[in-house]
Structure formats: structure tokens, C-alpha cells
Design a protein around this motif. Structure first.
Motif, PDB file in Angstrom:
ATOM      1  N   SER A  10      23.624  50.624  42.282  1.00  0.00           N
ATOM      2  CA  SER A  10      24.702  49.678  42.550  1.00  0.00           C
ATOM      3  C   SER A  10      24.103  48.366  43.059  1.00  0.00           C
ATOM      4  O   SER A  10      22.928  48.304  43.398  1.00  0.00           O
ATOM      5  CB  SER A  10      25.663  50.248  43.599  1.00  0.00           C
ATOM      6  N   ILE A  11      24.948  47.355  43.073  1.00  0.00           N
ATOM      7  CA  ILE A  11      24.533  46.061  43.603  1.00  0.00           C
ATOM      8  C   ILE A  11      25.506  45.638  44.694  1.00  0.00           C
ATOM      9  O   ILE A  11      26.684  45.996  44.666  1.00  0.00           O
ATOM     10  CB  ILE A  11      24.488  44.973  42.511  1.00  0.00           C
ATOM     11  N   ALA A  12      25.005  44.910  45.636  1.00  0.00           N
ATOM     12  CA  ALA A  12      25.870  44.342  46.673  1.00  0.00           C
ATOM     13  C   ALA A  12      26.548  43.106  46.095  1.00  0.00           C
ATOM     14  O   ALA A  12      25.914  42.322  45.386  1.00  0.00           O
ATOM     15  CB  ALA A  12      25.047  43.973  47.896  1.00  0.00           C
ATOM     16  N   MET A  13      27.818  42.942  46.367  1.00  0.00           N
ATOM     17  CA  MET A  13      28.557  41.810  45.825  1.00  0.00           C
ATOM     18  C   MET A  13      29.329  41.103  46.926  1.00  0.00           C
ATOM     19  O   MET A  13      30.058  41.754  47.675  1.00  0.00           O
ATOM     20  CB  MET A  13      29.527  42.285  44.750  1.00  0.00           C
ATOM     21  N   ALA A  14      29.137  39.811  47.018  1.00  0.00           N
ATOM     22  CA  ALA A  14      29.911  39.021  47.963  1.00  0.00           C
ATOM     23  C   ALA A  14      31.265  38.702  47.333  1.00  0.00           C
ATOM     24  O   ALA A  14      31.363  38.476  46.131  1.00  0.00           O
ATOM     25  CB  ALA A  14      29.166  37.731  48.287  1.00  0.00           C
ATOM     26  N   SER A  15      32.311  38.722  48.135  1.00  0.00           N
ATOM     27  CA  SER A  15      33.644  38.423  47.633  1.00  0.00           C
ATOM     28  C   SER A  15      34.453  37.777  48.747  1.00  0.00           C
ATOM     29  O   SER A  15      34.247  38.085  49.928  1.00  0.00           O
ATOM     30  CB  SER A  15      34.325  39.709  47.154  1.00  0.00           C
ATOM     31  N   ILE A  16      35.358  36.899  48.378  1.00  0.00           N
ATOM     32  CA  ILE A  16      36.173  36.202  49.371  1.00  0.00           C
ATOM     33  C   ILE A  16      37.017  37.209  50.144  1.00  0.00           C
ATOM     34  O   ILE A  16      37.577  38.142  49.559  1.00  0.00           O
ATOM     35  CB  ILE A  16      37.040  35.097  48.731  1.00  0.00           C
ATOM     36  N   ALA A  42      46.462  30.027  43.264  1.00  0.00           N
ATOM     37  CA  ALA A  42      45.966  31.394  43.188  1.00  0.00           C
ATOM     38  C   ALA A  42      44.515  31.437  43.645  1.00  0.00           C
ATOM     39  O   ALA A  42      43.742  30.531  43.347  1.00  0.00           O
ATOM     40  CB  ALA A  42      46.067  31.924  41.762  1.00  0.00           C
ATOM     41  N   VAL A  43      44.171  32.502  44.342  1.00  0.00           N
ATOM     42  CA  VAL A  43      42.788  32.767  44.715  1.00  0.00           C
ATOM     43  C   VAL A  43      42.429  34.134  44.140  1.00  0.00           C
ATOM     44  O   VAL A  43      43.132  35.116  44.367  1.00  0.00           O
ATOM     45  CB  VAL A  43      42.582  32.746  46.247  1.00  0.00           C
ATOM     46  N   ILE A  44      41.348  34.145  43.384  1.00  0.00           N
ATOM     47  CA  ILE A  44      40.838  35.349  42.738  1.00  0.00           C
ATOM     48  C   ILE A  44      39.573  35.770  43.466  1.00  0.00           C
ATOM     49  O   ILE A  44      38.785  34.920  43.874  1.00  0.00           O
ATOM     50  CB  ILE A  44      40.492  35.036  41.253  1.00  0.00           C
ATOM     51  N   ASP A  45      39.352  37.073  43.580  1.00  0.00           N
ATOM     52  CA  ASP A  45      38.106  37.525  44.210  1.00  0.00           C
ATOM     53  C   ASP A  45      36.979  37.575  43.181  1.00  0.00           C
ATOM     54  O   ASP A  45      37.179  37.251  42.008  1.00  0.00           O
ATOM     55  CB  ASP A  45      38.293  38.854  44.936  1.00  0.00           C
ATOM     56  N   ALA A  46      35.803  37.991  43.612  1.00  0.00           N
ATOM     57  CA  ALA A  46      34.630  37.980  42.733  1.00  0.00           C
ATOM     58  C   ALA A  46      34.726  38.973  41.576  1.00  0.00           C
ATOM     59  O   ALA A  46      33.959  38.881  40.623  1.00  0.00           O
ATOM     60  CB  ALA A  46      33.369  38.258  43.552  1.00  0.00           C
ATOM     61  N   THR A  47      35.672  39.895  41.635  1.00  0.00           N
ATOM     62  CA  THR A  47      35.849  40.841  40.530  1.00  0.00           C
ATOM     63  C   THR A  47      36.941  40.402  39.563  1.00  0.00           C
ATOM     64  O   THR A  47      37.274  41.123  38.633  1.00  0.00           O
ATOM     65  CB  THR A  47      36.180  42.260  41.057  1.00  0.00           C
ATOM     66  N   GLY A  48      37.520  39.220  39.797  1.00  0.00           N
ATOM     67  CA  GLY A  48      38.543  38.700  38.902  1.00  0.00           C
ATOM     68  C   GLY A  48      39.951  39.143  39.222  1.00  0.00           C
ATOM     69  O   GLY A  48      40.870  38.911  38.443  1.00  0.00           O
ATOM     70  N   ASN A  49      40.137  39.766  40.370  1.00  0.00           N
ATOM     71  CA  ASN A  49      41.467  40.229  40.757  1.00  0.00           C
ATOM     72  C   ASN A  49      42.120  39.275  41.747  1.00  0.00           C
ATOM     73  O   ASN A  49      41.448  38.667  42.582  1.00  0.00           O
ATOM     74  CB  ASN A  49      41.365  41.626  41.381  1.00  0.00           C
ATOM     75  N   LEU A  50      43.433  39.170  41.637  1.00  0.00           N
ATOM     76  CA  LEU A  50      44.197  38.278  42.499  1.00  0.00           C
ATOM     77  C   LEU A  50      44.057  38.704  43.959  1.00  0.00           C
ATOM     78  O   LEU A  50      44.258  39.863  44.302  1.00  0.00           O
ATOM     79  CB  LEU A  50      45.673  38.297  42.094  1.00  0.00           C
ATOM     80  N   ILE A 119      31.927  33.775  45.066  1.00  0.00           N
ATOM     81  CA  ILE A 119      32.715  34.787  45.757  1.00  0.00           C
ATOM     82  C   ILE A 119      34.163  34.836  45.278  1.00  0.00           C
ATOM     83  O   ILE A 119      34.965  35.619  45.783  1.00  0.00           O
ATOM     84  CB  ILE A 119      32.676  34.594  47.290  1.00  0.00           C
ATOM     85  N   GLY A 120      34.511  34.016  44.276  1.00  0.00           N
ATOM     86  CA  GLY A 120      35.869  34.022  43.751  1.00  0.00           C
ATOM     87  C   GLY A 120      36.185  32.746  43.005  1.00  0.00           C
ATOM     88  O   GLY A 120      35.290  31.997  42.601  1.00  0.00           O
ATOM     89  N   GLY A 121      37.473  32.504  42.824  1.00  0.00           N
ATOM     90  CA  GLY A 121      37.929  31.301  42.142  1.00  0.00           C
ATOM     91  C   GLY A 121      39.285  30.876  42.680  1.00  0.00           C
ATOM     92  O   GLY A 121      40.062  31.707  43.163  1.00  0.00           O
TER      93      GLY A 121
END
Length: 149
Positions: A10-16, A42-50, A119-121
């Protein structure tokens, strides 16, 4: 094929996080209001989810999906949405991406970058592409996020 098995799978992932997502929504709504537009953000996290969303009372209902898709587009490769317009109109090898569902190639979406990591969008919809873009930049700068060109 290699007979060795990697020790880590696995990898570590930063997300908002939620607090930052809500703060970015609030800063974006304030920036849009200062510009004089009603908007959806809208703010999306690093995995593309709202992660967070808000629509002001006067924003048209179409702005909902557009804001979410702008945030998704920006977070997908870490590019602001306004740069996609050049990519899909000037490079025939990239042009088919314009037909991807959720792809938005107009201003108003930015990747959220902290310490060089995506970390998101964030996506804003409600004004002209320039107004949406300006509101994104103002909100990201207010919270100290990096703003790519």
C-alpha cells in the motif's frame, strides 16, 4: 515475472480533511460573494470523492454538477481546469478526453496542493469562467494552499 513479493502493498496518501474542506467552502463562498456572484462550491478529496459542498441561494441548479466536476477534473491530474481547454483543443492526441464524462475544461477548478502534495480539488461554478477562477484563487490563497498557474 519476478518471484519476489514486495514487502509493502500500500501507499500512504495525503487527503484534505473535513475542517480544511469546510474552511475552503467558506472562503470560496466569501470570495464569490466579493466578486458579486452566487455560486456552488465543491471540494473533492484525493480519491476523487466529494468531501464538502455548498450552493448559495441564488445559484442556478446546473452549477451543482459543474462545480463538482470542476473539482474532480482539477484533482484528477493536478491541473487547474482552465489549462485543460488548451490541451483538448490544441492536441489531437488529447482531444478525446473532452468527451469523458465529468471532464470540465473551463476555469473555476483548481487542485488543492499542500507542501507539494495533491490532497484534493476545489470547483466553483456560478459566474464567468474568469470569475469562478478568481474566486478559487482567492480562497486557496486565503487558506495558504499552493496555487498552480
Amino acid at each position: 515475472m519476478s518471484n519476489t513479493t514486495p514487502s509493502q502493498k500500500s501507499i500512504a496518501m495525503a487527503s484534505i480533511n473535513r475542517d480544511a474542506a469546510v474552511a475552503l467552502i467558506d472562503a470560496s463562498i466569501a470570495a464569490a460573494k466579493a466578486i458579486g456572484i452566487d455560486a456552488a462550491v465543491a471540494v473533492i478529496d484525493a480519491t476523487g470523492n466529494l468531501r464538502a459542498f455548498e450552493r448559495t441561494d441564488g445559484a442556478p441548479f446546473l452549477t451543482v454538477d459543474v462545480a463538482i466536476d470542476k473539482a474532480w477534473t482539477a484533482s484528477s491530474f493536478g491541473f487547474p481546469t482552465h489549462v485543460w481547454n488548451d490541451y483538448v483543443t490544441k492536441d489531437p492526441k488529447v482531444a478525446p478526453l473532452a468527451y469523458r464524462p465529468r471532464m470540465v475544461a473551463v476555469g473555476g477548478g483548481y487542485p488543492i496542493i499542500e507542501n507539494g502534495k495533491l490532497i484534493g480539488g476545489v470547483g466553483i461554478s456560478g459566474g464567468t469562467y474568469q470569475q469562478d477562477q478568481d474566486a478559487c484563487v482567492a480562497a486557496l490563497e486565503k487558506l495558504g494552499f499552493e496555487v498552480p498557474a
